[in-house]
Design a protein around this motif. Structure first.
Motif, mmCIF file in Angstrom:
data_model
loop_
_atom_site.group_PDB
_atom_site.id
_atom_site.type_symbol
_atom_site.label_atom_id
_atom_site.label_comp_id
_atom_site.label_asym_id
_atom_site.label_seq_id
_atom_site.Cartn_x
_atom_site.Cartn_y
_atom_site.Cartn_z
ATOM 1 N N ASN A 96 0.839 -1.191 0.000
ATOM 2 C CA ASN A 96 0.000 0.000 0.000
ATOM 3 C C ASN A 96 0.878 1.248 0.000
ATOM 4 O O ASN A 96 1.545 1.551 0.984
ATOM 5 N N ASN A 99 -0.086 6.503 -3.651
ATOM 6 C CA ASN A 99 -0.946 6.590 -4.832
ATOM 7 C C ASN A 99 -1.205 5.261 -5.521
ATOM 8 O O ASN A 99 -1.975 5.199 -6.474
ATOM 9 N N TYR A 113 -10.149 -3.293 0.509
ATOM 10 C CA TYR A 113 -10.371 -2.796 -0.855
ATOM 11 C C TYR A 113 -11.177 -1.498 -0.860
ATOM 12 O O TYR A 113 -10.883 -0.570 -1.631
ATOM 13 N N LYS A 114 -12.174 -1.422 0.000
ATOM 14 C CA LYS A 114 -13.013 -0.215 0.050
ATOM 15 C C LYS A 114 -12.193 1.026 0.379
ATOM 16 O O LYS A 114 -12.510 2.125 -0.082
ATOM 17 N N LYS A 115 -11.161 0.844 1.164
ATOM 18 C CA LYS A 115 -10.360 1.977 1.617
ATOM 19 C C LYS A 115 -9.289 2.414 0.618
ATOM 20 O O LYS A 115 -8.759 3.524 0.722
ATOM 21 N N SER A 117 -9.646 1.773 -2.958
ATOM 22 C CA SER A 117 -10.163 1.637 -4.329
ATOM 23 C C SER A 117 -9.974 2.891 -5.172
ATOM 24 O O SER A 117 -10.025 2.828 -6.408
ATOM 25 N N TYR A 118 -9.732 4.048 -4.534
ATOM 26 C CA TYR A 118 -9.534 5.294 -5.273
ATOM 27 C C TYR A 118 -8.118 5.403 -5.846
ATOM 28 O O TYR A 118 -7.838 6.266 -6.678
ATOM 29 N N LYS A 119 -7.211 4.523 -5.420
ATOM 30 C CA LYS A 119 -5.816 4.588 -5.864
ATOM 31 C C LYS A 119 -5.639 3.914 -7.221
ATOM 32 O O LYS A 119 -6.553 3.270 -7.745
ATOM 33 N N SER A 120 -4.450 4.042 -7.771
ATOM 34 C CA SER A 120 -4.100 3.278 -8.967
ATOM 35 C C SER A 120 -3.854 1.842 -8.528
ATOM 36 O O SER A 120 -2.926 1.576 -7.747
#
Length: 232
Positions: A96, A99, A113-115, A117-120
């Protein structure tokens, strides 16, 4: 407060080096749901989201989770169970970065995953992604896994790819570079062992120097895979 999370099987001499350098040492309790070699590896039972939040295996002992909370670490419990059989033991074993998130995404825990999911998202075949990867900065890693190396490089990360071997892991032919170390603060990376005793130590030293990291050797020996050292 400087806190580090380590395998419960850490050697007393290794622990003392951390204590002498001002770190509060927390030992992960054994996980009975996975095989013995990785039962105390922090990166099997926790994934740090940032410096103050972690996703932890939901069945970790209450007392240890309480200890983390008392040190102001925000805790999110995994949705899924960690199980003894691969790939169900790797739900939290992800890389992790600020970005980027690197993992075998098919098996990433739902709550983790929910935390992120906004990343690449970088999907790889290697389930033991964090075991296989030493984080050097938010844009640089070291690994012996060619799949991780290729995928990370395609996304612009600086990667040092090393051959396998010359790392000790109980009951296995060799361990992985990610399980031998961990960044403790902005300019220190701790190793279970001494890079001078590692076949590819010169390459590692040169790479970490690029990112202004200095090694802290917890013992004068070959590198040992005890699972990633986590810091908060």
């Amino acid at each position: 407060m400087k806190n580090v999370i380590v395998d419960y099987r850490i050697d007393i001499k290794e622990k003392n080096v951390l204590l002498e350098n001002g770190y509060n040492v927390l030992t992960v309790p054994p996980c009975k749901d996975v095989y013995n070699a990785i039962s105390g590896h922090p990166d099997i039972q926790l994934c740090m989201l940032n410096s103050n939040t972690a996703v932890v295996y939901k069945n970790m002992p209450y007392e240890f989770i309480k200890q983390l909370k008392e040190l102001n670490l925000n805790i999110i419990k995994s949705k899924n169970d960690v199980k003894n059989k691969y790939p169900y033991d790797i739900i939290l074993n992800a890389v992790n970065l600020k970005n980027f998130f690197i993992h075998n995404l098919k098996y990433t825990d739902d709550n983790l995953y929910k935390k992120i999911s906004y990343k690449s998202l970088i999907n790889v075949k290697q389930g033991y992604t964090k075991c296989s990867t030493a984080i050097i900065s938010d844009n640089a890693i070291i690994t012996s896994d060619t799949g991780i190396s290729q995928a990370a490089s395609k996304n612009g990360l600086d990667v040092l790819l090393l051959p396998n071997g010359d790392i000790e892991l109980t009951n296995f032919d060799y361990g992985f570079i990610g399980g031998t170390c961990g960044i403790l603060d902005n300019n220190t990376i701790a190793f279970y062992g001494n890079l001078e005793n590692y076949k590819y130590g010169a390459e590692v030293l040169s790479f970490i120097k690029k990112y202004n990291l200095k090694p802290l050797y917890l013992r004068d020996s070959k590198l040992i895979d005890r699972g990633s050292i986590l810091y908060f």
